[in-house]
Design a protein around this motif. Structure first.
Motif, PDB file in Angstrom:
ATOM      1  N   SER A  91      12.379  -1.128  -5.563  1.00  0.00           N
ATOM      2  CA  SER A  91      13.495  -0.594  -4.773  1.00  0.00           C
ATOM      3  C   SER A  91      14.111  -1.693  -3.920  1.00  0.00           C
ATOM      4  O   SER A  91      13.483  -2.188  -2.978  1.00  0.00           O
ATOM      5  N   SER A  92      15.339  -2.065  -4.239  1.00  0.00           N
ATOM      6  CA  SER A  92      16.038  -3.078  -3.445  1.00  0.00           C
ATOM      7  C   SER A  92      16.314  -2.574  -2.030  1.00  0.00           C
ATOM      8  O   SER A  92      16.171  -3.317  -1.054  1.00  0.00           O
ATOM      9  N   VAL A  93      16.729  -1.295  -1.917  1.00  0.00           N
ATOM     10  CA  VAL A  93      17.074  -0.771  -0.593  1.00  0.00           C
ATOM     11  C   VAL A  93      15.843  -0.717   0.317  1.00  0.00           C
ATOM     12  O   VAL A  93      15.928  -1.040   1.503  1.00  0.00           O
ATOM     13  N   ALA A  94      14.696  -0.307  -0.226  1.00  0.00           N
ATOM     14  CA  ALA A  94      13.482  -0.248   0.589  1.00  0.00           C
ATOM     15  C   ALA A  94      13.035  -1.643   1.002  1.00  0.00           C
ATOM     16  O   ALA A  94      12.622  -1.866   2.147  1.00  0.00           O
ATOM     17  N   THR A  95      13.134  -2.600   0.079  1.00  0.00           N
ATOM     18  CA  THR A  95      12.744  -3.978   0.385  1.00  0.00           C
ATOM     19  C   THR A  95      13.647  -4.565   1.459  1.00  0.00           C
ATOM     20  O   THR A  95      13.188  -5.198   2.417  1.00  0.00           O
ATOM     21  N   LEU A  96      14.957  -4.363   1.330  1.00  0.00           N
ATOM     22  CA  LEU A  96      15.896  -4.884   2.323  1.00  0.00           C
ATOM     23  C   LEU A  96      15.647  -4.264   3.702  1.00  0.00           C
ATOM     24  O   LEU A  96      15.707  -4.955   4.722  1.00  0.00           O
ATOM     25  N   ALA A  97      15.367  -2.963   3.729  1.00  0.00           N
ATOM     26  CA  ALA A  97      15.105  -2.291   5.007  1.00  0.00           C
ATOM     27  C   ALA A  97      13.848  -2.855   5.665  1.00  0.00           C
ATOM     28  O   ALA A  97      13.812  -3.070   6.876  1.00  0.00           O
ATOM     29  N   ARG A  98      12.806  -3.078   4.848  1.00  0.00           N
ATOM     30  CA  ARG A  98      11.570  -3.642   5.409  1.00  0.00           C
ATOM     31  C   ARG A  98      11.784  -5.061   5.929  1.00  0.00           C
ATOM     32  O   ARG A  98      11.061  -5.523   6.807  1.00  0.00           O
ATOM     33  N   MET A  99      12.780  -5.756   5.364  1.00  0.00           N
ATOM     34  CA  MET A  99      13.061  -7.133   5.791  1.00  0.00           C
ATOM     35  C   MET A  99      14.045  -7.188   6.959  1.00  0.00           C
ATOM     36  O   MET A  99      14.420  -8.271   7.399  1.00  0.00           O
ATOM     37  N   GLY A 100      14.490  -6.022   7.439  1.00  0.00           N
ATOM     38  CA  GLY A 100      15.317  -5.998   8.633  1.00  0.00           C
ATOM     39  C   GLY A 100      16.782  -5.688   8.433  1.00  0.00           C
ATOM     40  O   GLY A 100      17.582  -5.832   9.364  1.00  0.00           O
ATOM     41  N   ALA A 101      17.173  -5.255   7.231  1.00  0.00           N
ATOM     42  CA  ALA A 101      18.574  -4.939   6.961  1.00  0.00           C
ATOM     43  C   ALA A 101      18.825  -3.438   7.069  1.00  0.00           C
ATOM     44  O   ALA A 101      17.895  -2.633   7.121  1.00  0.00           O
ATOM     45  N   ASP A 102      20.082  -3.071   7.085  1.00  0.00           N
ATOM     46  CA  ASP A 102      20.523  -1.672   7.114  1.00  0.00           C
ATOM     47  C   ASP A 102      21.264  -1.433   5.795  1.00  0.00           C
ATOM     48  O   ASP A 102      22.446  -1.746   5.671  1.00  0.00           O
TER      49      ASP A 102
END
Length: 255
Positions: A91-102
């Motif tokens: 999941s790109s969205v979950a990975t980005l969120a865990r890395m600090g993105a919205d």
């Protein structure tokens, strides 16, 4: 102790049990198309445009995403917006969120299922991405990072040019061509290639005036790498008796 020629009843029973499990799983997939419900990252549709919807993802295992840098992900037309959230471990969205993105995702829907979907133009999709940038900036108050895959990346380039990069912090793309000249054989003049492509487009329009159907696009991608396609089919059959293994890869298989 002397060796015996009697058959191994335990091994035979295990083999029969595996065959029965494979049959049960195969029948269930054939009837329902799946073994379990899709496990997707939670999101809400925060905006509906003429040709798209805008999703905002909020993973349950990530603190509040407000105040983070917004990322807008753009899929190509031949793939579902679920490209960015295939499975919990992909999941790109979950990975980005865990890395600090919205994370936000532009969802164009399925053109053949949307009203007027097959009549959309390139301009419609570029303007939709531009509209998504404005909506995300309005919601977050921050400049937007545009991220696109294949054709989605080309929409991102064109939307940035259309906007003259207003409210766009950066663009990240995957497999999105910029200068197609580099992929042409040096012996072929560019004008000839363009003429051939135009002729092919006219032939396609005359044979399929309503556009290329989704099954044809899917088959075309599979034929680009037939060895990989066959390998995936064999791997699927090899694990058909293992329900747990099938469920772990359910999202990837269905995508």
């Amino acid at each position: 102790m002397a060796a015996t020629d009697e058959p191994d009843s335990g091994g035979r029973a295990a083999g029969l049990g595996g065959i029965a499990s494979a049959l049960r799983n195969g029948i269930e997939i054939a009837r329902k198309g799946r073994l379990s419900e899709r496990r997707e990252t939670p999101y809400e549709v925060v905006h509906r445009g003429t040709h798209h919807q805008l999703r905002r993802y909020r993973p349950t295992d990530v603190p509040e995403t407000d105040g983070r840098d917004p990322v807008v992900l753009v899929p190509p037309l031949m793939l579902s917006a679920d490209l960015w959230d295939i499975a919990p471990d992909a999941s790109s969205v979950a990975t980005l969120a865990r890395m600090g993105a919205d994370p936000f995702v532009v969802d164009f829907g399925s053109p053949e299922e949307e009203e007027g979907g097959l009549e959309r133009t390139l301009t419609d999709h570029v303007v939709a991405v531009s509209d998504a940038v404005d909506e995300v900036h309005r919601a977050t108050g921050r400049p937007v990072h545009l991220m696109g895959y294949s054709q989605g990346g080309m929409f991102a380039y064109q939307a940035a040019a259309y906007r003259q990069s207003a409210r766009i912090a950066s663009i990240v793309t995957f497999g999105s061509g910029v200068d197609l000249h580099g992929g042409l054989p040096s012996s072929l003049p560019t004008e000839l290639v363009i003429r051939v492509l135009e002729q092919m487009s006219e032939i396609q329009d005359s044979l399929m005036p309503e556009g290329v159907p989704s099954w044809a696009t899917r088959l075309g991608f599979q034929l680009l790498d037939p060895v990989k396609t066959v390998r995936q089919r064999i791997q699927f059959l090899a694990t058909l008796s293992d329900r747990e293994a099938l469920e772990e890869r359910e999202g990837v298989r269905r995508f």
